[in-house]
Design a protein around this motif. Structure first.
Motif, PDB file in Angstrom:
ATOM      1  N   VAL A  86       0.840  -1.201   0.000  1.00 62.47           N
ATOM      2  CA  VAL A  86       0.000   0.000   0.000  1.00 62.47           C
ATOM      3  C   VAL A  86       0.875   1.250   0.000  1.00 62.47           C
ATOM      4  CG1 VAL A  86      -1.676   1.342   1.349  1.00 62.47           C
ATOM      5  CG2 VAL A  86      -1.888  -1.163   1.214  1.00 62.47           C
ATOM      6  N   LEU A  87       0.519   2.197  -0.861  1.00 60.38           N
ATOM      7  CA  LEU A  87       1.055   3.555  -0.767  1.00 60.38           C
ATOM      8  C   LEU A  87      -0.014   4.406  -0.092  1.00 60.38           C
ATOM      9  CD1 LEU A  87       3.235   5.696  -1.462  1.00 60.38           C
ATOM     10  CD2 LEU A  87       1.917   6.160  -3.544  1.00 60.38           C
ATOM     11  N   CYS A  88       0.321   4.962   1.073  1.00 60.10           N
ATOM     12  CA  CYS A  88      -0.603   5.806   1.829  1.00 60.10           C
ATOM     13  C   CYS A  88      -0.134   7.248   1.747  1.00 60.10           C
ATOM     14  CB  CYS A  88      -0.653   5.333   3.284  1.00 60.10           C
ATOM     15  SG  CYS A  88      -1.685   6.352   4.369  1.00 60.10           S
ATOM     16  N   THR A  89      -1.050   8.177   1.615  1.00 59.35           N
ATOM     17  CA  THR A  89      -0.676   9.585   1.423  1.00 59.35           C
ATOM     18  C   THR A  89      -0.373  10.315   2.721  1.00 59.35           C
ATOM     19  OG1 THR A  89      -2.977  10.357   1.538  1.00 59.35           O
ATOM     20  CG2 THR A  89      -2.131   9.704  -0.637  1.00 59.35           C
ATOM     21  N   TRP A  90      -0.654   9.720   3.898  1.00 62.63           N
ATOM     22  CA  TRP A  90      -0.696  10.521   5.110  1.00 62.63           C
ATOM     23  C   TRP A  90       0.636  11.169   5.466  1.00 62.63           C
ATOM     24  CZ3 TRP A  90      -3.470  13.575   7.613  1.00 62.63           C
ATOM     25  CH2 TRP A  90      -3.150  13.975   8.908  1.00 62.63           C
ATOM     26  N   TYR A  91       1.676  10.397   5.683  1.00 62.50           N
ATOM     27  CA  TYR A  91       2.898  10.974   6.232  1.00 62.50           C
ATOM     28  C   TYR A  91       3.607  11.905   5.250  1.00 62.50           C
ATOM     29  CZ  TYR A  91       2.597   7.802  10.256  1.00 62.50           C
ATOM     30  OH  TYR A  91       2.195   7.146  11.398  1.00 62.50           O
ATOM     31  N   PHE A  92       3.440  11.689   3.955  1.00 61.89           N
ATOM     32  CA  PHE A  92       4.153  12.580   3.030  1.00 61.89           C
ATOM     33  C   PHE A  92       3.297  13.757   2.561  1.00 61.89           C
ATOM     34  CE2 PHE A  92       2.332   9.786  -0.300  1.00 61.89           C
ATOM     35  CZ  PHE A  92       1.980  10.689  -1.286  1.00 61.89           C
ATOM     36  N   ALA A  93       1.977  13.688   2.718  1.00 63.83           N
ATOM     37  CA  ALA A  93       1.131  14.790   2.256  1.00 63.83           C
ATOM     38  C   ALA A  93       0.285  15.389   3.371  1.00 63.83           C
ATOM     39  CB  ALA A  93       0.217  14.322   1.112  1.00 63.83           C
ATOM     40  N   HIS A  94      -0.019  14.586   4.399  1.00 65.97           N
ATOM     41  CA  HIS A  94      -0.960  15.014   5.431  1.00 65.97           C
ATOM     42  C   HIS A  94      -2.229  15.562   4.761  1.00 65.97           C
ATOM     43  CE1 HIS A  94       2.725  14.639   7.887  1.00 65.97           C
ATOM     44  NE2 HIS A  94       1.860  14.111   8.727  1.00 65.97           N
ATOM     45  N   GLN A  95      -2.791  16.625   5.265  1.00 64.23           N
ATOM     46  CA  GLN A  95      -4.057  17.091   4.689  1.00 64.23           C
ATOM     47  C   GLN A  95      -3.868  17.869   3.380  1.00 64.23           C
ATOM     48  OE1 GLN A  95      -5.873  19.102   8.122  1.00 64.23           O
ATOM     49  NE2 GLN A  95      -7.325  17.415   8.285  1.00 64.23           N
ATOM     50  N   ASP A  96      -2.626  18.114   3.014  1.00 65.13           N
ATOM     51  CA  ASP A  96      -2.354  18.822   1.759  1.00 65.13           C
ATOM     52  C   ASP A  96      -2.278  17.819   0.614  1.00 65.13           C
ATOM     53  OD1 ASP A  96      -1.865  20.883   0.037  1.00 65.13           O
ATOM     54  OD2 ASP A  96       0.260  21.094   0.548  1.00 65.13           O
ATOM     55  N   VAL A  97      -3.327  17.000   0.495  1.00 65.11           N
ATOM     56  CA  VAL A  97      -3.369  15.971  -0.533  1.00 65.11           C
ATOM     57  C   VAL A  97      -4.348  16.398  -1.622  1.00 65.11           C
ATOM     58  CG1 VAL A  97      -5.164  14.657   0.713  1.00 65.11           C
ATOM     59  CG2 VAL A  97      -3.705  13.503  -0.960  1.00 65.11           C
ATOM     60  N   ASP A 156       2.236  -0.038   9.957  1.00 68.49           N
ATOM     61  CA  ASP A 156       1.960   1.390   9.880  1.00 68.49           C
ATOM     62  C   ASP A 156       2.765   1.928   8.709  1.00 68.49           C
ATOM     63  OD1 ASP A 156       0.886   3.909  10.954  1.00 68.49           O
ATOM     64  OD2 ASP A 156       2.981   4.368  11.380  1.00 68.49           O
ATOM     65  N   PRO A 157       2.241   2.920   7.976  1.00 69.25           N
ATOM     66  CA  PRO A 157       2.983   3.395   6.809  1.00 69.25           C
ATOM     67  C   PRO A 157       4.430   3.761   7.142  1.00 69.25           C
ATOM     68  CG  PRO A 157       0.773   4.283   6.763  1.00 69.25           C
ATOM     69  CD  PRO A 157       0.919   3.567   8.073  1.00 69.25           C
ATOM     70  N   ILE A 158       5.342   3.173   6.385  1.00 66.38           N
ATOM     71  CA  ILE A 158       6.779   3.375   6.594  1.00 66.38           C
ATOM     72  C   ILE A 158       7.184   4.728   6.027  1.00 66.38           C
ATOM     73  CG2 ILE A 158       9.074   2.502   5.991  1.00 66.38           C
ATOM     74  CD1 ILE A 158       7.657  -0.307   5.792  1.00 66.38           C
ATOM     75  N   MET A 159       7.922   5.475   6.834  1.00 59.22           N
ATOM     76  CA  MET A 159       8.455   6.755   6.398  1.00 59.22           C
ATOM     77  C   MET A 159       9.898   6.841   6.869  1.00 59.22           C
ATOM     78  SD  MET A 159       6.980   9.508   9.179  1.00 59.22           S
ATOM     79  CE  MET A 159       8.306  10.639   8.758  1.00 59.22           C
ATOM     80  N   TRP A 160      10.626   7.810   6.377  1.00 59.90           N
ATOM     81  CA  TRP A 160      11.979   8.043   6.851  1.00 59.90           C
ATOM     82  C   TRP A 160      12.337   9.507   6.648  1.00 59.90           C
ATOM     83  CZ3 TRP A 160      10.952   4.367   2.999  1.00 59.90           C
ATOM     84  CH2 TRP A 160      11.182   4.772   1.683  1.00 59.90           C
ATOM     85  N   ALA A 161      13.394   9.934   7.319  1.00 64.17           N
ATOM     86  CA  ALA A 161      13.841  11.321   7.190  1.00 64.17           C
ATOM     87  C   ALA A 161      14.523  11.516   5.839  1.00 64.17           C
ATOM     88  CB  ALA A 161      14.808  11.667   8.321  1.00 64.17           C
ATOM     89  N   SER A 162      14.491  12.735   5.341  1.00 65.93           N
ATOM     90  CA  SER A 162      15.014  13.003   4.001  1.00 65.93           C
ATOM     91  C   SER A 162      16.504  12.703   3.879  1.00 65.93           C
ATOM     92  CB  SER A 162      14.751  14.465   3.618  1.00 65.93           C
ATOM     93  OG  SER A 162      15.368  15.340   4.554  1.00 65.93           O
ATOM     94  N   ASP A 163      17.254  12.777   4.990  1.00 68.40           N
ATOM     95  CA  ASP A 163      18.683  12.498   4.915  1.00 68.40           C
ATOM     96  C   ASP A 163      19.034  11.128   5.488  1.00 68.40           C
ATOM     97  OD1 ASP A 163      18.020  13.206   7.467  1.00 68.40           O
ATOM     98  OD2 ASP A 163      19.678  14.605   7.770  1.00 68.40           O
ATOM     99  N   ASP A 164      18.047  10.230   5.658  1.00 68.36           N
ATOM    100  CA  ASP A 164      18.346   8.875   6.092  1.00 68.36           C
ATOM    101  C   ASP A 164      19.110   8.132   4.994  1.00 68.36           C
ATOM    102  OD1 ASP A 164      17.608   8.344   8.723  1.00 68.36           O
ATOM    103  OD2 ASP A 164      15.492   8.099   8.218  1.00 68.36           O
ATOM    104  N   SER A 165      19.989   7.227   5.422  1.00 69.42           N
ATOM    105  CA  SER A 165      20.790   6.440   4.488  1.00 69.42           C
ATOM    106  C   SER A 165      19.972   5.315   3.878  1.00 69.42           C
ATOM    107  CB  SER A 165      21.992   5.843   5.215  1.00 69.42           C
ATOM    108  OG  SER A 165      21.541   4.918   6.201  1.00 69.42           O
ATOM    109  N   ALA A 166      20.524   4.720   2.817  1.00 71.52           N
ATOM    110  CA  ALA A 166      19.879   3.548   2.221  1.00 71.52           C
ATOM    111  C   ALA A 166      19.787   2.414   3.235  1.00 71.52           C
ATOM    112  CB  ALA A 166      20.660   3.096   0.993  1.00 71.52           C
TER     113      ALA A 166
END
Length: 601
Positions: free
Chosen positions: A201-212, A432-442
């Motif tokens: 699943v691709l979920c919009t929440w953590y990367f867009a929040h209500q600005d979807v 839970d939808p997986i997210m990471w910080a923009s500067d996290d490593s591979a």
């Protein structure tokens, strides 16, 4: 072995226990006595007890006019921890018998637990089937006797209702006894899996929040399909122009036309790319700014800080309104399903509630009416529930269960996935939808994905904005998960050491064994015949592999966190330990040279 100690006192100190009604012993027979298992209950009607297997009892009670109270006692010798399922539940403690009780309803948690001994053996597994009724459980060590007690009170039941209790003192392994108890609690493995329920699943929440927006969702579609996602959840924000993170717009369940001018058209475009679509619904909320506030809907209480009130599912007109709106949302947009969020809010106790009827039972009725209404339209929808409302009494209406919110917490995701798979076998369990910080490593991105390896991965990142390294890690581990999905989701699950938060987890089928390590623990190769062994390394140390069998030749392949093949050879494994140079976030595959090579990764 016969328990020769003197029996525990008929009562022991817990706060307020001196005012509780007396309990009488419930005879379970000589086998239970020999194993130190004792059961007491308040006076009820006839009690039916049956030994289902060696050391496993089902006891059925009939409720009376007063709450039903039960006490289970077992010797706590060799005890390591008290396990009960949930991503936020403590897994490494033995609580005292006088600790705070935990309230459970069909919308909040599970009356289910296990006293674990050394080497992942069980001393007691218990589960209670009280339907949708509120249950209070106090479980802990009795200081006076070094027994472990489980004290249960069932409230709100009508006289004459049946309550079932399962008690397992067989001493079987945790990975066997607990899922067997889960099957008993949900009366089997549940219905067949709904198409799409086991798709990533691709979920919009953590990367867009209500600005979807529809445009933002569509921008992800091609990349999502290429990576192997099968479902898109359009989360909170599709129904409002507000970005305030409140729920003031909930209740109308109509798309904000400025963001989603053609919801059905969007879903059709996603479907053309092989993607199913689900809408988020904040089910119990009636926002302070919703037009539906003029519809005279009944509410139970106000969530002022959330800018919304909570609807009362006991009111027929209110329940019918929700059923109609959710059905129309699915039917009119052509959606594949809904994420029904925040159902636990229906169960919040309200002081001086004027109605004697249970809002939990009314929520069960609401969910039945929603699924029936959508089914009457010829649709078999995807329905997501998340912790804490995973009890079979309501979970039977869901096609997938999800770990509760734990952004950036890989460990909590891992624990929640394993606990839910053990407690609700046969039901697709999502991270839970997986997210990471923009500067996290591979490597760190890979760790997040490996922690969700034994569930269905949900991901919430901007796929088109990823840098090369995290994009490579995501693509590689999505390929691994898709390639071995059947084994990961349907093979026998073998989690180790729940008291250490499962540092090693394995799954195997007839000839394939997959193990993930999350700490510097050794990995033991299986003794039975195998064609492939995969070792996913989510720790910063290289895995020590123990071969307890004879020396053997293997085809060895090793990939790093970005999916780059860094080693390929015919290797000789001695009988004993070997260190495999698997990078952090990487994968090793061992296969027999006389078999075809494994799938390309």
């Amino acid at each position: 072995m016969t328990d020769t100690r003197s029996p525990a006192p008929a009562s022991f100190w817990v706060p307020g226990r001196d005012t509780a009604p007396p309990q009488e012993p419930v005879p379970l027979g000589t086998t239970a006595t020999a194993r130190g298992l004792r059961l007491q209950a308040t006076g009820t009607g006839p009690v039916r007890a049956a030994e289902l297997a060696d050391g496993v009892w089902e006891v059925a009670f009939r409720t009376g006019p007063a709450p039903l109270e039960l006490t289970v006692l077992v010797p706590a010798a060799d005890a390591v921890t008290w396990w009960h399922p949930g991503s936020t539940a403590p897994h490494a403690t033995i609580p005292p018998s006088w600790g705070e009780p935990a309230d459970t309803t069909a919308l909040t948690g599970l009356p289910f637990g296990a006293l674990l001994r050394r080497q992942d053996r069980t001393g007691l597994v218990y589960a209670l089937d009280a339907g949708s009724h509120r249950t209070s459980v106090r479980a802990g060590l009795v200081e006076e006797s070094a027994d472990f007690a489980v004290m249960v009170t069932v409230r709100e039941a009508e006289p004459g209702e049946e309550v079932r209790l399962l008690l397992d003192v067989s001493g079987r392994p945790f990975a066997t006894a607990v899922p067997d108890t889960g099957r008993w609690l949900q009366r089997g493995d549940g219905p067949p899996v709904t198409p799409g329920a086991e798709d990533a699943v691709l979920c919009t929440w953590y990367f867009a929040h209500q600005d979807v927006t529809a445009a933002a969702v569509l921008a992800q579609a091609d990349r999502a399909a290429a990576l192997g996602f099968g479902v898109v959840i359009v989360d909170d924000g599709w129904q409002t122009m507000s970005l305030a993170r409140g729920y003031g717009s909930c209740g109308d369940w109509e798309a904000a036309t400025e963001k989603f001018p053609d919801p059905a058209g969007l879903i059709a475009e996603l479907r053309a790319r092989g993607l199913r679509t689900m809408w988020w619904v904040g089910t119990p909320f009636l926002g302070h700014h919703a037009e539906a506030r003029t519809a005279n809907l009944a509410t139970r209480y106000d969530e002022g800080e959330l800018d919304a009130a909570v609807l009362d599912p006991r009111d027929d007109a209110t329940r019918h309104y929700l059923v109609r709106r959710i059905r129309d949302l699915v039917v009119e947009t052509g959606a594949d399903g809904v994420k029904l969020d925040f159902l636990e809010r229906f169960a919040t106790p309200v002081p001086d509630d004027p109605s004697p009827h249970s809002p939990v039972a009314a929520t069960v009725r609401l969910l039945a009416e929603i699924t029936d209404a959508v089914a009457a339209a010829g649709i078999r929808p995807l329905i997501e529930f998340r912790e804490p409302y995973v009890h079979p009494a309501v979970g039977r209406f869901a096609t997938m269960l999800r770990v509760g919110d734990c952004p950036l917490s890989a460990t909590q995701n891992r624990v929640g996935i394993v606990d839910l798979r053990l407690a609700r076998p046969g039901t697709p369990i999502h991270s839970d939808p997986i997210m990471w910080a923009s500067d996290d490593s591979a490597e760190r991105v890979a760790h997040h994905l490996v922690n969700a390896l034994f569930g269905v991965p949900q991901v919430s990142v901007d796929l088109v904005g990823l840098d090369d390294a995290p994009a490579d890690a995501l693509a590689f581990w999505m390929r691994v998960w898709r390639t071995y999905r059947d084994t990961l989701l349907h093979g026998e699950l073998l989690p180790e050491r729940p008291d250490l938060l499962y540092p090693l987890i394995a799954a195997h089928d007839e000839d394939r064994h997959i193990v993930a390590r999350y700490a510097p623990h050794a990995v033991t190769l299986p003794k039975r015949p195998w064609r492939e062994v995969l070792i996913a390394n989510a720790d910063d140390s290289a895995p020590l592999v123990v071969n307890d069998s004879f020396p053997m030749s293997v085809r060895l392949e090793i990939w790093d966190a970005r999916g780059r093949l860094v080693h390929r050879s015919l290797a000789e494994l001695s009988s004993g330990p070997s260190v495999l140079p698997v990078p952090s976030g990487g994968l090793a595959r061992l296969s027999h040279p006389d078999h075809e090579p494994g799938p390309r990764l």
